[in-house]
Design an enzyme around this catalytic site. Structure first.
Site, mmCIF file in Angstrom:
data_model
loop_
_atom_site.group_PDB
_atom_site.id
_atom_site.type_symbol
_atom_site.label_atom_id
_atom_site.label_comp_id
_atom_site.label_asym_id
_atom_site.label_seq_id
_atom_site.Cartn_x
_atom_site.Cartn_y
_atom_site.Cartn_z
ATOM 1 N N LYS A 28 3.045 11.358 6.775
ATOM 2 C CA LYS A 28 2.205 11.159 7.950
ATOM 3 C C LYS A 28 2.739 11.878 9.185
ATOM 4 O O LYS A 28 2.468 13.045 9.387
ATOM 5 C CB LYS A 28 1.973 9.675 8.197
ATOM 6 N N PHE A 36 0.862 -1.179 0.000
ATOM 7 C CA PHE A 36 0.000 0.000 0.000
ATOM 8 C C PHE A 36 0.894 1.223 0.000
ATOM 9 O O PHE A 36 1.546 1.538 0.992
ATOM 10 C CB PHE A 36 -0.939 0.045 1.206
ATOM 11 N N ASP A 80 9.600 2.811 1.587
ATOM 12 C CA ASP A 80 8.412 3.590 1.930
ATOM 13 C C ASP A 80 8.222 3.494 3.441
ATOM 14 O O ASP A 80 7.666 2.536 3.948
ATOM 15 C CB ASP A 80 7.196 3.038 1.176
#
Length: 404
Positions: free
Chosen positions: A259, A145, A230
């Protein structure tokens, strides 16, 4: 519980009436928050065990971050990258130092950071590695994801994320996550990068086999391929180290961050790499109006400084051990398995008992907020400011839910 509330049902109906149904939120309407706790419109408090998918690593309204935001709001919020502002250099330098890299390219969202990484890797492949024009490919993992843009969902193996959004962007080879032999076999003369999550968050906090990440690093070095990590969910203290790659002593060629970098206040993402990689970009080839804006830089610089103390990495390690010990005690008592690292856990609930969604609804009734994924799996990612007592409370509420 929900039906007895006064304002919550009305607020939920209004939200459903005026928004596209691309999310299925729990029936809770939050109005304020502090630290690890949320308060809804009816005054009920909830322990936050999701932390905005790790965007709130430092809790809600961390005083240092709020102060930085307030101070910057009174001075300057946006210039675009047409000009240099006085917060930019400090942010880029301090983040580069935290990552051990030469350069930083600030963006806004995690998906933008991933798209940037893809573009940079392709350009590096053509200009530095010598891949033939239009032939660059990137190896990715099943269960990944990395976001929801058209290019990113093109290499997703989640049909909910991918179906009916074609035609899909070519240039990606998907291999099983954790399978080093398959990854190595997929690399050819046109491969420019391997793009991986060191821990797969959306998939259910899946930790790869020991030795996998060092193996990926070795293969990428031997085959002249960039290793792109990531760390948008796994990085910035979540797993007990600054980056999840640190647990196995691995340094990727490129970090993708987001984030928690925005401190739960503004969206901030970044790509960090050395000059031989990020240096392939020239003016006009990539950019963002809001990327690296003054407000974002002011907040994110304080995030980097909080991490530089090591306090939050230690908290994640110590409190994560307590969380995982409590969760492991529930295996065989409604839980089938527990995975994760630091203050991050994926829990597989016995599907004969309930779905992950039902478990999260029952936890919400008990004042604990978490999120389900993939059927009977739920994720826990509390803020790193959570206390031992709050962890014990969350585990006790989960035990009560599983016991029925």
């Amino acid at each position: 519980m929900i039906d007895d509330m006064l304002r919550t049902p009305e607020a939920i109906r209004d939200a459903e009436r005026w928004t596209a149904h691309n999310y299925h939120p729990l029936p809770v309407v939050i109005s304020s928050a502090e630290g690890s706790w949320l308060t809804d419109v009816d005054g009920r408090r909830y322990l936050d065990c999701l932390a905005g998918y790790s965007a709130l690593n430092f809790g809600h309204r961390h005083p240092t971050l709020i102060a930085a935001a307030h101070a910057q709001l009174d001075r300057l919020t946006l210039t675009s990258r047409a000009f240099v502002h006085d917060q930019f250099a400090d942010f880029c330098r301090e983040l580069a130092e935290l990552c051990g890299k030469d350069l930083v390219l600030p963006m806004n969202t995690g998906a933008e950071a991933v798209e940037t990484g893809i573009k940079v890797a392709r350009k590096w492949g053509y200009q530095v590695k010598g891949v033939a024009p239009g032939m660059a490919n990137i190896v990715v993992a099943e269960g990944n994801f990395h976001g929801r843009t058209t290019t990113i969902v093109s290499f997703s193996t989640d049909e909910d994320a991918r179906a009916d959004f074609g035609p899909y962007t070519p240039g990606f080879t998907v291999v099983p996550y954790g399978d080093l032999a398959a990854l190595s076999a997929a690399i050819d003369e046109n491969t420019v990068a391997v793009l991986l999550e060191p821990i797969q968050g959306e998939q259910g906090v899946v930790v790869p086999p020991e030795g996998y990440l060092p193996g990926v690093r070795r293969v990428c070095t031997e085959r002249n391929v960039l290793f792109i990590a990531d760390e948008i969910q796994s990085g910035l203290g979540r797993t007990g180290d600054t980056f999840a790659c640190d647990h196995e002593g691995v340094t990727p060629d490129m970090y993708l961050l987001g984030k928690a970098l925005g401190g739960g206040i503004v969206p901030v993402s970044a790509v960090a790499a050395n000059t031989d990689v990020l240096g392939v970009l020239r003016p006009g080839q990539h950019g963002s109006t809001f990327g690296g804006n003054p407000l974002a830089c002011a907040v994110a610089t304080e995030v980097v400084r909080l991490l530089a103390t090591g306090e939050f990495q230690r908290r994640s390690t110590e409190l994560g051990a307590r969380l995982h010990a409590g969760l492991r005690s529930l295996v065989g008592r409604g839980l089938l398995a527990v995975r994760g690292r630091g203050l991050w856990a994926g829990l597989d609930i016995d599907p004969a008992l309930m779905s992950g969604r039902e478990a999260c609804e029952r936890l919400a009734e008990r004042g604990v907020l978490a999120k389900d994924t993939h059927g009977s799996t739920i994720r826990l990612a509390p803020p790193l400011v959570i206390t031992e007592e709050e962890i014990d409370h969350a585990v006790a509420q989960l035990a009560a839910v599983l016991a029925g």
